[in-house]
Structures are given as C-alpha cells and as structure tokens.
Design an enzyme around this catalytic site. Structure first.
Site, PDB file in Angstrom:
ATOM      1  N   ASN A 270      42.869  39.948  38.740  1.00 44.59           N
ATOM      2  CA  ASN A 270      43.712  38.989  39.457  1.00 44.59           C
ATOM      3  C   ASN A 270      44.305  39.602  40.724  1.00 44.59           C
ATOM      4  OD1 ASN A 270      43.660  37.346  36.895  1.00 44.59           O
ATOM      5  ND2 ASN A 270      44.916  39.055  36.213  1.00 44.59           N
ATOM      6  N   GLU A 303      38.456  47.375  38.493  1.00 42.93           N
ATOM      7  CA  GLU A 303      39.306  46.225  38.813  1.00 42.93           C
ATOM      8  C   GLU A 303      39.868  46.337  40.229  1.00 42.93           C
ATOM      9  OE1 GLU A 303      38.913  43.912  36.798  1.00 42.93           O
ATOM     10  OE2 GLU A 303      38.097  45.145  35.182  1.00 42.93           O
ATOM     11  N   GLU A 325      30.267  41.008  39.733  1.00 41.80           N
ATOM     12  CA  GLU A 325      30.319  41.979  38.641  1.00 41.80           C
ATOM     13  C   GLU A 325      29.237  43.056  38.769  1.00 41.80           C
ATOM     14  OE1 GLU A 325      32.752  42.348  36.915  1.00 41.80           O
ATOM     15  OE2 GLU A 325      33.777  40.412  36.966  1.00 41.80           O
TER      16      GLU A 325
END
Length: 878
Positions: A270, A303, A325
């Site tokens: 996020n 991340e 990804e």
C-alpha cells in the site's frame, strides 16, 4: 453443492471503465461491529470508454447501505439498484459528486479482506478486490484516484494510519480523536490502507539521492518493538539500492511499515503504508533464524520496490498481475543476491521453482504468466505469476544485458508513470529502448507449461567442429493443446577434459547465450580443440527442463570444475536424481538397495573442498526433496520415493560420518551472532552436517545436538538442533527438548509458529495423531493464517512421508480442514488444498484416495468462489 457456479472473467472481454474517479474522500468512524464509512467521490465520464451516459456500476460486498446522494441531493431507493455485489446508479451528467454512507462489521470479517479487526487492531487488505468490502466503489486497478482519508476512533486506538502524508489531527470529543491523511499520488483502490491500534514505533530517516529527508517508521505491538532493527536496516539498504541500480527515488515525506499477526499474505505494498505479516518483519538473533533474517530483508525490499514497479506504474487489470509482481520479484531477487551469496540465492529460487512452480505448470490449475481467464482472482497469486513471471523478466535482462535492461526500465517508468498498463507495455519499452524485436518472446506471457529442451551434440575431430542440436517442446496444458516455439536464452560454456574452459571463438569468449527460437535449431562452434563437455543453461537462464545424456563421470567433472556455481550444484542434483531413480526401481522390484559409488564420491569430494562457499557446499550436499522427486516423476510412487530417499540419506550419513563430524567441529566456533553472508554460510554448512550426523542416530551425534540446543545463543542453531533431535532422537529426548523450547518461547508468536512447524513437518513425530493434537493445543488458532500454515500446511506440504500414508488418512484430514477453513477464510482454504489437486499423477491406490478426498470437498456444498474454482478444475478428468 453450490446453487450456481461463480462466473468466469475473461481477458478478451476487457473494456475501459465507463467512469473515472478523480478524487476520493473517505471518513471512517471506527467501531468493532458497526464501522460507519462515508465516501465522497468526484466522478466523471471516461472519454476513452465511448459515447453516452451508461449507469454507474460500483462494486460492494457485505455492506449495509445507509444513503446515497448525487451532487448533494439524496437519492431515494427507487433511484438506484442495490444488490449483493454492488450498486447501480443511473447517470444524467458527465461529471458529478457522489456521496455514499454505509456500515461494515470488522470484528466478524474473518476473511481478512477489506477492513477487519484482529487482536485489537483495525487493519485492511484490499488487494485484489478487498476494497469492495469497505465501501461501494469501482474496485478495479485501472481506476486511479487521489485519496484523502479521515479516521475517527476511540482514544483506546492512539495510532491512526493511512496512505500518504498526515495533514491534520485533533480531538472529536473527550473520548474520540481523528487523523487525516492525504496521498498526493493517484492510486487504485487496492493500494488503500488503514491501520488503527495500540502500537509503538521505531523511527529513522533516509536522505534520498536528491537530498530530501524521508522519515521511516515501523509500528508494532510494544512487546515486539525490539525486533524492528533488521527490517529498518533492510529498508534503508533497499532504498539506496533502488537509487543506485534503477535510479528510483522515494516520493513521499514518510514511509511506514506495520506488523500484523493475522494476515493472509507476506506483506502488502500500500502506498506509503506497507502492512506486513509479523513473521515477515520482526526479528532478533534470539528469536529468528538466518532464513528468517534473509526472508525479511527480501520482503521488505520487495514491498518497497513496488513503490515504482506496482504503485507509480500499476497494472491495467488483474490479468496483468505479473507486470508488477514478476518485475518486482526479479528486482528483490537481484537485491538479495547483491546483499548475500548470489549463487546460493539463485539455487534457492530455482529449487522452489522446480519443485512447486513446475508442478503448478503440470497441474490442473496450470495457466500462463498472464492468465486468459479466472473465476476468483485470489487464486492467481501463484508461483507462475510471481516466480515464473520473474524468470521471464530475468530472460529479458539476459537477452539485453544490464545496460540495455536499465535503458528499458528507465523508458518504462518515464513513459507510464501514473498509468495502469499491460505486460505488452513493459516489453514494448524494452524493445523501443534497445531497438530489438521481442514479438516471439511475448509467448512467455500467453503460453502455459514448462518447455523442454532436448539437446544432442556431435564433435568432428578432423574439422574441430562442435555441433549442438536443440529441440524445444512444451506439454499440453488445460485449454492449450498446441504450443508455438518460445524464444529461449540458453547460456552455456564448454569444458575440456581437465575441467578448464574452452574458448568459443577467436576472441577467447568463454560463455555465450544462444537464442533458441525454432522447434529444432543447430548451433556450430568452430576451432574447438577437443570434444567438449557442455555446461548447459548456466545460471538457469530460462525456466525450462534440459534433457542431455550426461554420464555420472561428466556430472562429477561439472561438480568439481564448472566456473558457474549454479551448474556445479545442478550437476550434483542430476547425479542424485539418477541414483534415486535407480533406487526407486530397485525398491519396486524388491532388489536390495545399494548406494551408487559415484554419488558417494561426489559428496565426499564436495566436503573436502574447503575453499568453496560453505553455503554452496551445504546446498550441494542436500539431496533433492521428496517433493522435487515427485515433480520430476511421470507417475508418482510416493512409497518408493520415501524409501529411496531415506536409504540414501542414511547411507551417505554413515559413509561420510567422519568427514561430516570434522566439518561440524571446524565450524562449531563461539562468536557473536551476525546475520551477514559469511556467517550465515558457515552456520548453514555446520547445521547441514549436524542433520546428517543425527540421521545415523549414534549417541555421539545426538549428544552434539543436545549440546548445541543447550548452549545456542541464536535461533538458527537452536532450531537446527531442535529439528535434528525431533526428527532423529528417541521419543523421550524429543519430548524433552520440545517442552523446554516451548516453555522458553511460548510468549513469542513467531517462535511458537516455528515450534509447531518443526513437529508437523517431522517424518518421525509429525504423525496425523500428533498433528491433530497440535490443533488442540492452546497455541493453535484456525482463524490465524500463520498457525494454519505452521500446522496443517507444514504437514501437507513438507511432511511427505506422513501425509502420504497408505490408508489415505492424510488426504482425508486435509479435506476436512479445507472445508472448515472455507467458511472462515476462503483464500487460505483454496491455497491449502493444493497437495490433493494433483491426484492424477499418482499410482493407483493413492490416486483413488486423493480423488475421493477432493470429491468430498466438492460435495460439502456452498463452497466459496476461491475454493470452488480450484476443486472443480482439479476434478476434471479430460
């Protein structure tokens, strides 16, 4: 049975969103069972979607709608349609403001998607389609909006976090307070995040390459605040590496990480507020193994790297998931290789790919890196999308070289910053930046399966000409019976009889990359002075299987002399595969089992090479796992695999006992723990030697493990000794160390999970009865994904011997647990069922029992879309 099948979504049906959302203002009034969500959306017609004003369709699941207003005017219930999966609102103008009030129940949200309350903390997980469980919204990645979020909560929740930068905070009344966050970058809803709880933080700062200072914060429960230092170091290392290698600078004033105990995934990227599974961020020498330290370093980097490869440039639709990804897994793998041993990192990644992803390619859920269709997108967070997707990116890197790949990535980020794009856009940037044609290469994104390279060679001694003939093929997969040739980079070198490298051309080149593009292709090397030994697929330059008729003597030469560390290891694996295959045949024939002398001597020579990286030696001494042997088999005979591997392990341990003991003693020195590459390598080899020594069950070896367990100052050595004693020690010894270990660490969640998994994965202690007993232990929670993975997952995926008991009890047990879990957490249930979905590959008895267990899941009725898709596809017999 289900009343109706979940619908299938097809890539070919993609169309632009009818409406865009320029800004999103959210307000949350947090309450455990009655959280009020207010949204204010600035909506406009998408000019790329066509003419007219079609109805606005918003996604929404498990929501209680309170009110809807357009441009400040409340709508009556007759002016919109609310159904189980969303909201339909007629539209009369091209731009408008939409206000929606709805209510949700975080405490009852056991799916851990959307907004949920766990262990006293509010947390979100919105990828892939979790935001629709928060409020009504166009929940798709190609709708990007600027979010402003206000969180109102009791002061019992002192920390209130969301994406972006904090812009305001204050008190609502004596009992409640608020914080408002603003994210200046447009993002899709799946990148939204919210956290509220009693949390402590550690803080640091990072100065970017342009001189900006960024505040770095890691939040966790107070009891874990001392375990954040490694994650913080990893974050700063990743930020610096991304600047140096990719020229990517962080773009907000603050970067936050939150550790959460209940989380379906490893972590989530996020924007500005990464939420992590606690197991993937918390570490101290006393409580985390070397593997955990390295995993944390890798995941923190992964991340963070998503800030550009996933957030600033995101995917147009979920079929393009590997766009972010696959690229980011490649980036984090390269980072980890630079931080640690490059050879060992490559070996670890390829081992997992061959064992699990190749099996996925050959299974009922086989799909391309960019799937053509899905029923439930959560089922496609797979090794194919992630790890094989990373291998596809690595092949582009191999074909273009480091400088060419950097030119391509620079163009990709510049061209598509702030956009939602496709895999084709990524490849096109690589092409345009380098003036190359990768049209055929794109088949890696659209064709499923693992290609096979059949390679023959010939040497003309008179003409000093060496010829390689390469034939490529790819097995049929569901929905794809015919495959066109792939574009495959085949990296190789040639070895002389004495192990030296031969020059491939007049310039003295020792290594080259052959571009295999046809079904059959011939490559000729001139002026080769003797018949060479080919070192094929160096560095695992493509995710393929290579078939070449190496003899045991040739494999031993490659193990000893190849300059490519990966191929040295791979030669040992091939030698072991051959020996284990023969032992399986002997076992089925009832012939006395005997250890192949070539394998014994190869392992002895590896042990004697003290100049090698100890971590590489440890990898070379490790036999292929039972799971890897099963994946390689045309028909899986679990009983023969178990017998052959157990015999070989014990025979090697007995024959090499003295060498193993000397290795252990040489490396068993007392020095302060450091999670750095050299020390990790030494501990890895030492503990590999200890595991082998304990296989003999000699009292001397078990006492070494006892002593290491008692004196260990770090979790790596403690856990290795624990596993050795649990797997090989007598019942009393094993029970004693298990009791002592638990009593010492029962307050530490991550260590308790390790304690559970050691038992569940033990071929000796992890019987079905023992696993059921662990599920009744106070430390086990069926609602906690980490505990489920540590017990049920470890038993089904890592305890090959006990799971494959002849009576099929292991299969039935897994089916029972999957059915129970599906009612709580469909994502975990769908991932857990995998071991019995490959029933078709097994011998008759296990095949029938696996099929019956899988059928019992289907017959349970009212399955989630996640589980239904996996089970229904796996039961198909065509």
């Amino acid at each position: 049975m289900r009343d109706a099948q979940p619908s299938t979504v097809y890539l070919k049906d993609y169309r632009q969103p009818d409406y865009l959302v320029d800004s999103t203002r959210l307000r949350f009034e947090l309450e455990p069972n009655s959280t009020l969500v207010e949204s204010r959306l600035a909506v406009r017609r998408n000019p790329a979607a066509g003419e007219g004003l079609p109805p606005l369709r918003l996604d929404g699941v498990d929501l209680e709608l309170i009110s809807v207003a357009m441009d400040g005017v409340p709508l009556s219930k007759e002016e919109y349609t609310c159904h189980a999966e969303g909201l339909i609102i007629p539209v009369h103008r091209a731009e408008f403001t939409l206000e929606i009030h709805n209510r949700i129940d975080p405490e009852r949200n056991t799916s851990l998607e959307g907004l949920y309350l766990s262990n006293g903390m509010y947390c979100t997980q919105c990828e892939a389609e979790g935001f629709r469980k928060i409020t009504y919204y166009p929940d798709r990645p190609d709708v990007m909006s600027r979010f402003t979020t206000t969180i109102v909560a009791s002061k019992d929740y002192p920390v209130l976090l969301s994406n972006g930068n904090e812009i305001e905070r204050g008190e609502v009344d004596a009992d409640r307070h608020f914080v408002t966050w603003e994210d200046p970058f447009a993002k899709p809803a799946y990148l939204f995040a919210l956290v509220a709880g009693k949390l402590e933080k550690v803080e640091d700062h990072f100065t970017t390459m342009s001189g900006r200072e960024v505040t770095l914060q890691i939040f966790t429960e107070a009891k874990n605040i001392g375990k954040c230092a490694h994650a913080m170091r990893s974050l700063k290392a990743a930020m610096r590496w991304d600047e140096e290698v990719y020229g990517r600078e962080y773009d907000l004033d603050i970067f936050m990480i939150v550790a959460v105990d209940h989380f379906n995934m490893g972590a989530m990227e996020n924007k500005g507020l990464n939420i992590f599974n606690s197991a993937c961020v918390l570490a101290s020498p006393e409580t985390a193994t070397d593997a955990a330290f390295q995993r944390i370093e890798s995941i923190v980097a992964h991340e963070y790297f998503h800030n550009w490869s996933g957030n600033r440039v995101t995917c147009r639709d979920w079929f393009q998931l590997s766009l972010k990804e696959g690229f980011t897994v490649f980036r984090d793998a390269e980072f980890s290789a630079d931080m640690n041993s490059r050879a060992v990192k490559r070996i670890e990644d390829v081992s997992m790919l061959r064992t699990s992803q190749f099996a996925e390619d050959a299974g009922p859920m086989s799909h391309p890196v960019r799937p053509d269709s899905y029923m439930e997108i959560s089922n496609f967070y797979t090794l194919t999308v992630y790890e094989k997707g990373a291998e596809v990116v690595r092949m582009i890197h191999t074909l273009l070289g480091s400088e060419g790949f950097r030119r391509g990535s620079d163009l990709y980020f510049e061209r598509h910053d702030g956009c939602a794009v496709t895999c084709e856009d990524f490849v096109a940037a690589m092409e345009d930046a380098n003036g190359v044609d990768l049209k055929q290469f794109r088949r890696w994104y659209s064709q499923a399966g693992t290609p096979v390279l059949e390679i023959d060679d010939d040497y003309d001694s008179a003409g000093k000409r060496y010829t390689l003939t390469v034939r490529q093929s790819c097995p049929a997969t569901p929905g794809q019976s015919e495959k066109l040739p792939f574009h495959i980079p085949l990296k190789l070198g040639l070895l002389a009889a004495d192990g030296s490298e031969l020059a491939l051309d007049s310039e003295g080149t020792k290594e080259t990359v052959l571009e295999v593009t046809a079904a059959e292709q011939v490559f000729v090397f001139e002026n080769i002075p003797e018949r060479p030994l080919p070192s094929l697929l160096r560095g695992f330059s493509a995710p393929v299987k290579v078939r070449y008729g190496y003899t045991p003597a040739q494999l031993r030469l490659l193990m000893r002399a190849d300059t490519d560390a990966f191929n040295r290891w791979d030669a040992g694996q091939r030698l072991a595969f051959g020996a284990l295959a023969q032992l399986q045949r002997d076992y089925r024939a009832g012939t006395e089992l005997q250890l192949q002398p070539e394998l014994l001597e190869a392992y002895r020579s590896v042990l004697q090479q003290e100049d090698l990286d100890p971590a590489l030696v440890a990898e070379m001494l490790t036999l292929p796992s039972a799971q890897t042997l099963a994946e390689e088999a045309d028909i899986i005979d679990a009983e023969a695999i178990i017998a052959a591997r157990k015999f070989t392990e014990r025979a090697l341990a007995e024959a090499l006992y003295e060498e193993l003991l000397q290795t252990y003693q040489r490396l068993d020195h007392d020095k302060p723990y450091r999670p750095v590459a050299d020390d990790i390598a030494e501990r890895r080899l030492k503990n590999t030697a200890l595991a082998y020594l304990c296989i003999t069950e000699r009292e001397e070896a078990l006492q070494l493990a006892d002593s290491q367990f008692a004196s260990a100052t770090n979790m790596t050595d403690s856990a290795a000794a624990l596993a050795a004693l649990v797997n090989r020690g007598d019942d009393q010894r094993a029970s004693t160390v298990l009791h002592d270990f638990y009593e010492r660490w029962k307050e530490d969640d991550q260590v308790v999970e390790l304690w559970l998994s050691v038992q569940s994965s033990s071929p000796r202690r992890g019987t079905l009865e023992a696993v059921r007993a662990l599920m009744a232990h106070p430390a086990f929670e069926l609602t906690n994904p980490n505990r489920v993975r540590s017990v049920i997952g470890a038993f089904a995926n890592r305890n090959f011997e006990q799971f494959h008991q002849a009576d099929g009890s292991g299969f039935r047990f897994l089916a029972e647990q999957v059915i129970a879990l599906d009612k709580l957490n469909p994502q975990i249930a769908a991932r857990l069922v995998t071991p019995i979905t490959r029933w078709k590959k097994y011998t008759e008895g296990p095949r029938e029992k696996m099929h019956a267990a899988l059928q019992s899941v289907m017959d349970a009725g009212q399955l989630s879309a996640d589980l239904y898709e996996v089970v229904s596809k796996s039961l198909k017999t065509d």
